[in-house]
Design a protein around this motif. Sequence first.
Motif, PDB file in Angstrom:
ATOM      1  N   ASN A 404     -52.756 -29.012  -5.784  1.00  0.00           N
ATOM      2  CA  ASN A 404     -52.154 -30.635  -5.893  1.00  0.00           C
ATOM      3  C   ASN A 404     -49.857 -30.744  -5.397  1.00  0.00           C
ATOM      4  O   ASN A 404     -49.865 -31.258  -5.063  1.00  0.00           O
ATOM      5  CB  ASN A 404     -52.396 -31.298  -6.884  1.00  0.00           C
ATOM      6  N   GLN A 405     -49.916 -29.753  -6.102  1.00  0.00           N
ATOM      7  CA  GLN A 405     -48.536 -29.787  -5.757  1.00  0.00           C
ATOM      8  C   GLN A 405     -48.091 -29.953  -4.712  1.00  0.00           C
ATOM      9  O   GLN A 405     -46.797 -30.405  -4.168  1.00  0.00           O
ATOM     10  CB  GLN A 405     -47.622 -28.708  -6.985  1.00  0.00           C
ATOM     11  N   TRP A 406     -48.491 -28.963  -3.257  1.00  0.00           N
ATOM     12  CA  TRP A 406     -48.403 -29.249  -2.004  1.00  0.00           C
ATOM     13  C   TRP A 406     -48.743 -30.520  -1.546  1.00  0.00           C
ATOM     14  O   TRP A 406     -49.080 -30.985  -0.184  1.00  0.00           O
ATOM     15  CB  TRP A 406     -49.114 -28.143  -1.393  1.00  0.00           C
ATOM     16  N   GLY A 407     -49.107 -31.537  -2.120  1.00  0.00           N
ATOM     17  CA  GLY A 407     -49.664 -32.915  -1.740  1.00  0.00           C
ATOM     18  C   GLY A 407     -48.792 -33.444  -0.805  1.00  0.00           C
ATOM     19  O   GLY A 407     -47.658 -32.730  -0.008  1.00  0.00           O
ATOM     20  N   LYS A 408     -48.627 -34.598  -0.162  1.00  0.00           N
ATOM     21  CA  LYS A 408     -48.765 -35.672   0.436  1.00  0.00           C
ATOM     22  C   LYS A 408     -46.666 -35.732   0.367  1.00  0.00           C
ATOM     23  O   LYS A 408     -46.270 -35.349  -0.973  1.00  0.00           O
ATOM     24  CB  LYS A 408     -49.117 -37.046   0.553  1.00  0.00           C
ATOM     25  N   GLY A 409     -45.964 -35.033   1.070  1.00  0.00           N
ATOM     26  CA  GLY A 409     -44.413 -35.829   1.576  1.00  0.00           C
ATOM     27  C   GLY A 409     -43.847 -34.077   0.938  1.00  0.00           C
ATOM     28  O   GLY A 409     -42.526 -34.546   0.913  1.00  0.00           O
TER      29      GLY A 409
END
Length: 752
Positions: A404-409
């Motif tokens: 989740n930390q490597w999500g969008k943006g």
Amino acid sequence: MDEMEEELKCPVCGSFFREPIILPCSHNICLACARNILVQTPDAESPQSSRASGSGVSDYDYLDLDKMSLYSEADSGYGSYGGFVSAPTTPCQKSPNGVRVFPPTVPPPPQAQHHLLPHTGVLPPVPRNSCLTCPQCHRSLTLDDRGLRGFPKNRVLEGVVDRYQQSKAAALKCQLCEKSPREATVMCEQCDVFYCDPCRLRCHPPRGPLAKHRLVPPAQGRISRRTSPRKISTCTEHELENLSMYCVQCKTPVCYQCLEDGKHSTHEVKALGAMWKLHKGQLSQALNVLSDRATEAKEFLVQLRNMVQHIQENGVEFEACLVAQCDALIEALNRRKAQLLSRVTKEHEHKLSVVRDQISHCTVKLRQTTGLMEYCLEVIKENDPSGFLQISDALIRRVHMTENQWGKGSLTPRMSSDFDLTLDSGPLLQTIHQLDFVQMKVPAAPILQLEECCTQTNSATLSWKQPPLSTIAVDGYILELDDGNGGQFREVYVGTEMICTVDGLHFNSTYKSRVKAFNSSGVGQYSKTLVMQTSEIAWFTFDPASAHPDIILSNDNLTVTCNSYDDRVVMGNTGFSRGVHYWEMTIDRYDNHPDPAFGIARADVMKDVMLGKDDKAWAMYVDNNRSWFMHNNSHTNRRYGECLQSDRCLMHVLKLDNIIGRRQSMTSLPMRLTDGGISKGATVGVLLDFSRGILLFLINDEQQGPVAFNTLEGMYYPAISLNRNVQVTLHSGLPIPDFYTPGESEAAGSVC
């Protein structure tokens, strides 16, 4: 004398004149040069002229083509100056119409070339039907049977050439020096000897009989020594007769034989000596005028040379100023360049800082993710189910959390690599392209056109113009006048016109005027001050613009009446605020004993009531028996008062009466009433004296009572009120009555 040298050279050979002759066109030419430029007309046959050219066109064909030019005095064509040695079939190179030059029947001897050998005095025969063209005005002249002998010799020019050549010779030496003669400094006209200074002191001392001798400079002495007695000229037609008369019609000297049997027999002639003196005088007068023009030309040349120096100095100064201005612009651009570069540097550092922070953050997170991944792989390799299940839930949550930390943006750059700055240089480039010289100087001082400046009565008209060579733009002009009494200048006109009329000036006053120009750069210098004198006597008429509508004017606004039974006011067209003024009004019609009022008023006086009813008028109204002074509806009767306001006026009346010269008993003043009103034909006079600030009235040249009003200041207009029973004619510009002396000391006290 160097400037005169061109006048002494022949226009053909370019050398000094030798035996010059005078052509009918008044130009001069050497005798030998005249023979060299003779042109033979086609009327004569010669062996040389019958030869045809290679093109089939004969020599006569060339001459026929130019026959009109050859014989016309107004034609611009002229013959060849090449001489008779040139080939006859070669077209003349100096003639625009190709006239050919034919040699004479007998070739001239070598002595004819007078610039190489001395002149022998024997002229070769001239071909028949020869024509001579003046090399200066190109006028064609046909020779008669006498040939060149028919042209008079210019002995005056020959003498001037001789004296000029002598003055250019080597310096004269002393005639008494024994060894190595020194340069002579003087010549004694009586001794006819040239002396140097030592020999003059030794042999010609300035004492005794030698003191009366006249010593002159060597050049002058040489000319006087070599000047031969004036030759007596002989007639060109009668060689044995001396020229003794002057033909006025032909403008040439003649002899007695010409008057008896020549063409001058019926012409007006005068004595040669008298005409000689007359023409010398005329030439001297013309030379005086020409000398003035030459002096003006020399002064103009000095002015032009000074302008050259000023132009050079101003050019250097202007170039330095231009370089300084451009350097200032470059310096300003460099400063702005540094400021813009500073902004670019800040933007560059900001982008780098953001990207580097993002790189550092992503590197740490990637290291943590990679470690978690490697740890999970190792856990998966274990074969202990119970142990795996103890930690699997926690690892799964950590993997999801990390994912989740490597999500969008998170994988998008926070900063663009492009610079979102664009330099807007278009307006500046356009401004640079439009950079040009503008007129930044103040205008030059205008020039007053004195021939158009004038005064008329109490008006002044002034006209001016810009200097002829001024190219500085002018936005307008400022005209200033003083107060006519040596006071401060004040602006009376500001505008673009170059002519202005100022009305309402004081009569008999001297005004100073000046004008200056202005533009966006500032105000220029004043013009020269012009002094103008207004009319000594005031001429004016009644003013239709200020009259009540019931007023009727006629006789060029000098005669006035009314169509109403009520009193109506009309004023003069000129106001007074200075000086002494006197005018009269003649009663043309007086019916039913009305009460017209005469006096002065302000510009805003009431026009529909009797003059004097308000505080804007000072008047005397009169009937057929007596008169009253009235101001602001307060009045007295005419003969020494019967003051209706205060008995204090009696002492003032007596005091003013003594000034005028009329003394009466004080006890008779309040009671005496003298008949003497107006009737048809009577004259009412008004005297306004600003030097004392008083107003007087007269009827039929008799003063009415004392001073009517005093302490008058400001601008007043002549005024009158009347009804339809009265008609009055105005007489202005009158002299002051003899009994009155302006400038007497003013009486004190109040007057009704």
